[in-house]
Scaffold this active site. Structure first.
Site, PDB file in Angstrom:
ATOM      1  CB  CYS A   9       9.932  59.083  12.428  1.00  0.00           C
ATOM      2  SG  CYS A   9       9.948  60.831  12.743  1.00  0.00           S
ATOM      3  CG  ASP A  67      10.044  53.861  14.754  1.00  0.00           C
ATOM      4  OD1 ASP A  67      10.013  55.089  14.839  1.00  0.00           O
ATOM      5  OD2 ASP A  67      11.000  53.156  15.111  1.00  0.00           O
ATOM      6  CB  CYS A 115      11.586  47.452  12.324  1.00  0.00           C
ATOM      7  SG  CYS A 115      12.159  48.310  13.776  1.00  0.00           S
ATOM      8  CB  CYS A 133      12.168  49.816  19.283  1.00  0.00           C
ATOM      9  SG  CYS A 133      12.570  49.826  17.527  1.00  0.00           S
TER      10      CYS A 133
END
Lengths: 276, 390
Positions: free
Chosen positions: A35, A37, A61, A105
């Site tokens: 995926c 992350d 990231c 995130c």
């Protein structure tokens, strides 16, 4: 270039609390290498059941690393009851905001926290409950519903920004739209009543749909499909090309081929793979 | 901080001599090249000179050069010009690793009634030529294949393909945006009917492109307007940029040997040192068959955006094939088409050099990059499990 706040840059370049906790009281793992992350969160509690220490390991990231770092600072000193009230919005706010495409995130941080708490309590896995809607990122209807409700999302694009669902092949966009419509209380389009098909008509329509709609999509990934037989409403097929060896092929068969055939031919069809 | 610029496949520095050549046309020489008076006519003369220089670099004749605003316009013009010239043909072919200028155009056409075949590539990024030749038919209007890939630098055998397609009477277009100026091209020896190039990839400014159209090729204009470019592309000429592009073509021709020796050696040194110093990394694409300036390296178990932003702290400019940098969630379609595993695709960095790079630039990257990767891996939950097997 992303418009990251100074706080995001700081937490990315100087992340707090990186590492693992041996004998942690709660561990929450979310995401995967595929995926793009993933985060593992470790929590240690003191005698009063407050979070004494939080550490993380993150693959991802800058905003994924920054969100993880921020989360570990936010939870220390909280009771589990207080910690589980933390929302993804609060993680983003702590960082002075995140670009909208990176909101997922903050959701990843919240999910890891919830998992770590469930892990400590020995209770079930809340996050993964439900039915997978987005095959590419393994996102369930429950996760999508929750993101829509908590963040007041209104479009498929926003859902993708927050939980990634729909960000891959795009085949689930209609399902996501349906979920949004239900939550926003919009009426669903009535399913068109199909006139009764003869067997010949049904087989022809299935063949046509396979050729026109389904094969071209599969071919983009080097795959193919062959119609073997139609028994009642059971469509028997064989997968070819890269589909034949693909681990996701059963998901493709059910979630894509079957959905498409039900939509375009008959709502009662089921698709099954037969071996040669 | 002086940038260490290793992102030349994204854009290049305008060469100082190119800028100097352009400046008068922003100042005193502002005439319209189409005017009857000699004040404008003089500008027209300079444009013709530029046309000759560009044709010279490509092995074409000046009449075969059409100025456009960018590579994307050249690509769109080539495809639309052809499908409008052959309205009865409804099949078009391209590869699975094209630049979005072609990829998204073909996707769009596939929704408007065109049948599209996407030629796959192998793990090294080389074209499946059998697939291409097997899928040609009397219904095929155009085949468009890039000359060299922007992400990996892999070069396609364009001259051979063009010859074969020409014998079959199928129009062939190539997006040569990454190839022109980096490797020698001689269109007089190939059957290429149309070729796109972009000024800013070869030390000319942004906003100028060229579509080469072989004499005798059926053509129908994309931008309809004035008589400019012999009626093939309306619109007043971007005079300064056209003149700059002419100069840039001379400039890259003069540096072609250097690009393929000194720059290539710098690229090889960078690649070799990185592979030696950093475990679990690999080069994407066919290393025997690629542009001299490009290196695409996958760093396993870390994510590309994080690498780029940490390199950015030292002024190092590169780009990534990862999802996060583009705002999309999946890694680049090129790496996926090549079957690069997700463990590597998310951590892919593209370095692309130019003649402006020095040994010092490369040494700095070799010094700064290993600790960056090590640091990110030490944060990664996947690293511990996998490093044992490294």
């Amino acid at each position: 270039m992303w418009d990251y706040t100074d706080k995001v840059k700081d937490h990315f370049l100087n992340p707090r609390n990186v590492g693992e906790i041996e004998n942690a009281d709660g561990v929450g793992e979310v995401g995967s290498l595929a995926c793009g992350d993933a985060l593992t969160l470790y929590l240690k509690l003191d005698d009063n059941q407050r979070i004494k220490e939080a550490k993380f390991k993150t693959f991802g990231c800058a905003s994924a690393i920054a969100s993880s770092s921020a989360l570990t600072e936010m939870v220390v000193g909280l009771t589990l009851e207080e910690a589980e009230k933390i929302t993804n919005e609060q993680i983003a706010e702590y960082l002075g905001g995140l670009p909208k495409e990176k909101m997922h995130c903050s959701v990843m941080g919240r999910d890891a926290l919830e998992k770590a708490i469930s892990c400590y309590r020995g209770s079930g896995d809340k996050v993964l409950d439900g039915e997978i809607v987005c095959e590419c990122f393994g996102i369930t209807d429950k996760q999508i519903q929750r993101a829509i409700q908590e963040n007041h999302l209104k479009t498929v694009e926003e859902v993708t920004d927050y939980v990634k669902a729909g960000g891959g092949c795009g085949k689930c966009h209609e399902k996501i739209q349906d979920i949004i419509d239900v939550i926003l209380g919009r009426e669903k389009q009535p399913v068109e009543n199909r006139k009764t098909l003869t067997n010949i008509q049904k087989i022809r329509l299935i063949e046509e749909t396979l050729d026109r709609e389904i094969k071209p999509e599969l071919k983009k990934d080097g795959g193919d499909i062959e119609l073997i037989d139609v028994v009642g409403n059971r469509v028997q097929v064989r997968l070819r090309g890269s589909c034949a060896s693909c681990k996701m092929s059963q998901v493709t068969l059910k979630n894509y081929v079957e959905t498409k055939l039900r939509e375009l031919v008959l709502p009662d069809l089921t698709v099954e793979e037969v071996q040669s | 901080m002086k940038p260490i610029y290793l992102d030349n496949n994204a854009t290049t520095r305008v060469a100082p001599e190119v800028l100097e050549e352009m400046l008068p046309f922003f100042g005193d020489h502002y005439g319209n090249p189409s005017s009857m008076h000699s004040f404008g006519g003089a500008v027209g003369g300079k444009i013709y000179e530029a046309r000759e220089k560009i044709a010279g670099l490509l092995g074409a004749s000046p009449q075969e050069i059409i100025f456009t605003s960018c590579g994307t316009e050249s690509d769109s013009t080539a495809i639309y010009a052809t499908i409008q010239s052959y309205p009865e043909k409804r099949h078009i072919i391209t590869s699975r690793v094209e630049h979005p200028a072609i990829k998204n155009l073909y996707n769009h056409l596939s929704k408007t009634g065109y049948r599209v075949d996407w030629v796959p590539v192998d793990q090294k990024g080389n074209l499946d030529l059998d697939f291409l030749y097997d899928h040609l038919s009397a219904d095929t209007a155009i085949v468009s294949l890039m000359w060299a890939n922007n992400e990996t630098g892999v070069i396609f055998p364009i001259a051979d393909i063009a010859d074969r397609l020409r014998k079959k009477g199928i129009v062939f277009h190539t997006d040569a945006v990454q190839a022109v100026g980096k490797i020698p091209i001689d269109l007089s020896k190939t059957g290429v009917e149309m070729l796109s190039l972009s000024g800013h990839k070869l030390h000319a400014p942004k906003g100028i492109g060229v579509l080469y159209v072989r004499k005798g090729t059926k053509f129908s204009p994309f931008l309809i307007g004035g008589h400019q470019e012999n009626g093939r592309r309306g619109g007043t000429e971007n005079t300064a940029s056209i003149i700059g592009l002419g100069k840039a073509c001379e400039f890259v021709a003069r540096h072609m040997t250097e690009e393929n020796t000194r720059v290539k050696h710098l690229r090889d040194k960078l690649e070799k040192s990185i592979l030696e110093r950093i475990p679990n990394c690999l080069v994407n694409g066919d290393i025997q068959n690629r542009l001299p300036n490009t290196s695409s390296i996958a760093f396993e178990y870390v994510e590309g955006e994080a690498i780029l932003l940490m390199m950015n702290e030292f002024g190092i400019c590169a780009s990534s094939g990862s999802a996060c940098t583009s705002g999309s969630l999946e890694p680049s379609h090129v790496l996926r088409a090549m079957g690069v595993p997700f463990t590597a695709a998310h951590g892919t960095i593209r370095f692309s050099l130019s003649i402006y790079n020095t040994d010092e630039d490369i040494d700095l990257v070799i010094e700064k990059l290993p600790p960056i990767i090590e640091r990110l891996r030490s944060m990664s939950p996947f690293w511990k499990a996998s490093c044992g097997s490294a």
